[in-house]
Design an enzyme around this catalytic site. Structure first.
Site, PDB file in Angstrom:
ATOM      1  N   SER A   1       0.854  -1.192   0.000  1.00  0.00           N
ATOM      2  CA  SER A   1       0.000   0.000   0.000  1.00  0.00           C
ATOM      3  C   SER A   1       0.892   1.246   0.000  1.00  0.00           C
ATOM      4  O   SER A   1       2.107   1.151   0.232  1.00  0.00           O
ATOM      5  CB  SER A   1      -0.891   0.014   1.247  1.00  0.00           C
ATOM      6  OG  SER A   1      -0.082   0.225   2.399  1.00  0.00           O
TER       7      SER A   1
ATOM      8  N   ASP B   1      -1.267  -1.636  -3.938  1.00  0.00           N
ATOM      9  CA  ASP B   1      -2.623  -1.735  -3.406  1.00  0.00           C
ATOM     10  C   ASP B   1      -3.200  -0.319  -3.241  1.00  0.00           C
ATOM     11  O   ASP B   1      -2.558   0.547  -2.630  1.00  0.00           O
ATOM     12  CB  ASP B   1      -2.528  -2.441  -2.038  1.00  0.00           C
ATOM     13  CG  ASP B   1      -3.866  -2.879  -1.500  1.00  0.00           C
ATOM     14  OD1 ASP B   1      -4.802  -3.067  -2.294  1.00  0.00           O
ATOM     15  OD2 ASP B   1      -3.962  -3.057  -0.265  1.00  0.00           O
TER      16      ASP B   1
ATOM     17  N   GLU C   1     -11.351  -0.215  -9.842  1.00  0.00           N
ATOM     18  CA  GLU C   1     -12.422  -0.495  -8.871  1.00  0.00           C
ATOM     19  C   GLU C   1     -13.675   0.302  -9.190  1.00  0.00           C
ATOM     20  O   GLU C   1     -13.629   1.483  -9.513  1.00  0.00           O
ATOM     21  CB  GLU C   1     -11.959  -0.175  -7.432  1.00  0.00           C
ATOM     22  CG  GLU C   1     -13.082  -0.407  -6.415  1.00  0.00           C
ATOM     23  CD  GLU C   1     -12.623  -0.517  -4.961  1.00  0.00           C
ATOM     24  OE1 GLU C   1     -11.422  -0.720  -4.724  1.00  0.00           O
ATOM     25  OE2 GLU C   1     -13.492  -0.397  -4.082  1.00  0.00           O
TER      26      GLU C   1
ATOM     27  N   HIS D   1     -12.932  -3.014   4.698  1.00  0.00           N
ATOM     28  CA  HIS D   1     -11.564  -3.091   5.227  1.00  0.00           C
ATOM     29  C   HIS D   1     -11.515  -3.099   6.754  1.00  0.00           C
ATOM     30  O   HIS D   1     -12.407  -2.577   7.409  1.00  0.00           O
ATOM     31  CB  HIS D   1     -10.741  -1.897   4.717  1.00  0.00           C
ATOM     32  CG  HIS D   1     -10.459  -1.966   3.243  1.00  0.00           C
ATOM     33  ND1 HIS D   1     -11.111  -1.170   2.331  1.00  0.00           N
ATOM     34  CD2 HIS D   1      -9.619  -2.748   2.532  1.00  0.00           C
ATOM     35  CE1 HIS D   1     -10.665  -1.455   1.116  1.00  0.00           C
ATOM     36  NE2 HIS D   1      -9.770  -2.410   1.199  1.00  0.00           N
TER      37      HIS D   1
ATOM     38  N   GLY E   1     -10.998  -6.249   1.290  1.00  0.00           N
ATOM     39  CA  GLY E   1     -11.635  -6.329   2.608  1.00  0.00           C
ATOM     40  C   GLY E   1     -12.090  -7.728   2.979  1.00  0.00           C
ATOM     41  O   GLY E   1     -13.172  -7.904   3.528  1.00  0.00           O
TER      42      GLY E   1
ATOM     43  N   ILE F   1      -6.146  -9.928   1.683  1.00  0.00           N
ATOM     44  CA  ILE F   1      -6.134 -10.188   3.122  1.00  0.00           C
ATOM     45  C   ILE F   1      -4.957  -9.445   3.766  1.00  0.00           C
ATOM     46  O   ILE F   1      -3.801  -9.698   3.431  1.00  0.00           O
ATOM     47  CB  ILE F   1      -6.033 -11.705   3.400  1.00  0.00           C
ATOM     48  CG1 ILE F   1      -7.295 -12.402   2.852  1.00  0.00           C
ATOM     49  CG2 ILE F   1      -5.839 -11.981   4.894  1.00  0.00           C
ATOM     50  CD1 ILE F   1      -7.267 -13.912   2.896  1.00  0.00           C
TER      51      ILE F   1
HETATM   52  P1  13P Z   1      -8.730  -6.575   5.092  1.00  0.00           P
HETATM   53  O1  13P Z   1      -8.643  -5.342   5.942  1.00  0.00           O
HETATM   54  O2  13P Z   1     -10.062  -7.225   5.218  1.00  0.00           O
HETATM   55  O3  13P Z   1      -7.616  -7.522   5.369  1.00  0.00           O
HETATM   56  O4  13P Z   1      -8.617  -6.115   3.558  1.00  0.00           O
HETATM   57  C1  13P Z   1      -7.354  -5.865   2.990  1.00  0.00           C
HETATM   58  C2  13P Z   1      -7.460  -5.219   1.657  1.00  0.00           C
HETATM   59  O5  13P Z   1      -8.493  -5.164   1.020  1.00  0.00           O
HETATM   60  C3  13P Z   1      -6.222  -4.660   1.104  1.00  0.00           C
HETATM   61  O6  13P Z   1      -6.457  -3.952  -0.076  1.00  0.00           O
HETATM   62  O1  G3H Z   2      -6.741  -1.826   2.077  1.00  0.00           O
HETATM   63  C1  G3H Z   2      -5.875  -1.380   2.820  1.00  0.00           C
HETATM   64  C2  G3H Z   2      -4.780  -2.289   3.268  1.00  0.00           C
HETATM   65  O2  G3H Z   2      -5.200  -3.059   4.362  1.00  0.00           O
HETATM   66  C3  G3H Z   2      -3.541  -1.493   3.542  1.00  0.00           C
HETATM   67  O3  G3H Z   2      -3.657  -0.756   4.708  1.00  0.00           O
HETATM   68  O4  G3H Z   2      -3.007   1.568   4.091  1.00  0.00           O
HETATM   69  O5  G3H Z   2      -2.854   0.752   6.461  1.00  0.00           O
HETATM   70  O6  G3H Z   2      -1.241  -0.072   4.733  1.00  0.00           O
HETATM   71  P1  G3H Z   2      -2.633   0.465   5.012  1.00  0.00           P
HETATM   72 ZN    ZN Z   3      -8.347  -3.011  -0.179  1.00  0.00          ZN
END
Ligand code: 13P
Ligand code: G3H
Ligand code: ZN
Length: 335
Positions: free
Chosen positions: A56, A94, A146, A190, A235, A278
């Site tokens: 991310s 991500d 998305e 999420h 999520g 995940i």
């Molecule tokens: P979770 O918070 O459910 O693990 O989702 C992660 C996610 O979608 C990362 O893009």
């Molecule tokens: O969808 C989000 C991911 O769980 C990443 O989370 O932005 O805190 O790294 P983050």
């Molecule tokens: Zn996500």
């Protein structure tokens, strides 16, 4: 400019095509540190599963983008060392939120990027996503877009239809942007608090919260519009009760954390959903194990002594997801 091919990585095209035909999903696990990466690679290499390493914007900031790039390169070699002669590892951005961020990742060796324009007005989402696709495809980098907004605990009505991806938009979005996969909203969200207790029912036997079911009718309608097209679920942590209990037992405070039941993810994996994200479950496994070790051994101050068990716990969790939920074990093209 570094090509992901030089790093031994692969894009998501072939792994998705095989996943759809084979009725399973590819795990997309987020990583921010060495222990998470070790656990992901150990789990996927041992089980001969293709895997998507997700980074991310926050992870890039936390771990340093250059370091992450070399960690991913190291991950390929580590997988080989573990006996996986032909690993299939994608390095994926991500929730990219700008063209510049996506371009920078493509230029640094990512094999796949997500441009998340889901919060933008429809036409702006299309324009931004198309721009990213046009750039990324020059380098054979795959792009995830998305449509729809993931619901969250802040919403009064978790299953508000306005949040869901509109099936009537998907053909237009996919054909005008050229994306390789589409993240959709069908009720996942999420974090570790996906639903408030008010949004759930209670199991009369156990007293545990039961979240509202995913909107499989919306997924079905999308699959009718886009036959054989790769669908992504964000999520999708299930927020295992054992980790929540462990965290709470050893001094944490996670009241009423609730995730997506694995049974529903299992069902989704068999459809055109070919990537399941995940992150939170890994955070929970890590935190639960660290809290337990430190509570039981208060004199411990060597990080290896508490990060080691945390890494083992994450590996166990990743292996469980691969074999018992997504079904991606033994799915490498060359075993
Ligand atoms: P979770 O918070 O459910 O693990 O989702 C992660 C996610 O979608 C990362 O893009
Ligand atoms: O969808 C989000 C991911 O769980 C990443 O989370 O932005 O805190 O790294 P983050
Ligand atoms: Zn996500």
């Amino acid at each position: 400019m570094v090509s992901y091919k030089q790093l031994g990585l692969v894009n998501t095209k072939e792994m998705f095509a095989r996943a759809i035909n084979g009725g399973y999903a590819i795990p997309a696990f987020n990583f921010n540190n060495m222990e998470q990466l070790q656990a992901i690679i150990k789990a996927s290499a041992d089980l001969k599963s293709p895997v998507i390493l997700q980074v991310s914007a926050g992870a890039r900031k936390y771990a340093n983008q250059t370091l992450l790039q070399y960690m991913a390169q190291g991950a390929v070699e580590y997988a080989k060392e573990l006996g996986c002669a032909h690993p299939e590892i994608a390095l994926h951005l991500d929730h990219g939120n700008s063209f510049e961020l996506c371009k920078s990742c493509v230029d640094m060796g990512f094999s796949s990027v997500m441009i998340d324009g889901s919060a933008l007005p429809y036409e702006e989402n299309i324009a931004l996503t198309k721009k990213v696709v046009e750039y990324a495809h020059q380098f054979d980098v795959t792009v995830e877009g998305e449509l729809g907004v993931l619901a969250g605990v802040e919403d009064d009505v978790v299953a508000a239809e306005s949040h869901y991806t509109k099936p009537e938009e998907v053909i237009d979005f996919v054909s005008r942007t050229g994306v390789d996969s589409l993240a959709i909203s069908i009720g996942t969200s999420h974090g570790a608090y996906k639903f408030t207790p008010e949004q759930c029912t209670r199991d009369p036997k156990t007293g545990k919260l039961v979240p509202p079911p995913l909107a499989f009718d919306v997924l079905d309608a999308i699959m009718v519009k886009l036959p054989g097209f790769p669908i992504v679920l964000h999520g999708s942590s299930s927020v295992p009760q054992e980790y929540v209990d462990m965290i709470n037992e050893y001094g944490g405070k996670l009241p009423d954390a609730v995730g997506i039941p694995e049974e529903q993810l299992r069902k989704a994996s068999k459809s055109a959903v070919c990537k399941i994200n995940i992150d939170s479950d890994s955070r929970l496994a890590f935190t639960a194990a660290v809290r337990k070790t430190l509570a039981e051994k208060p004199g411990e101050f060597d990080p290896r002594k508490y990060c080691g068990p945390a890494r083992d716990e994450m590996e166990k969790m990743y292996k469980h997801k691969i074999t018992e939920v997504l079904g991606s074990d033994n799915k490498l093209a060359q075993l």
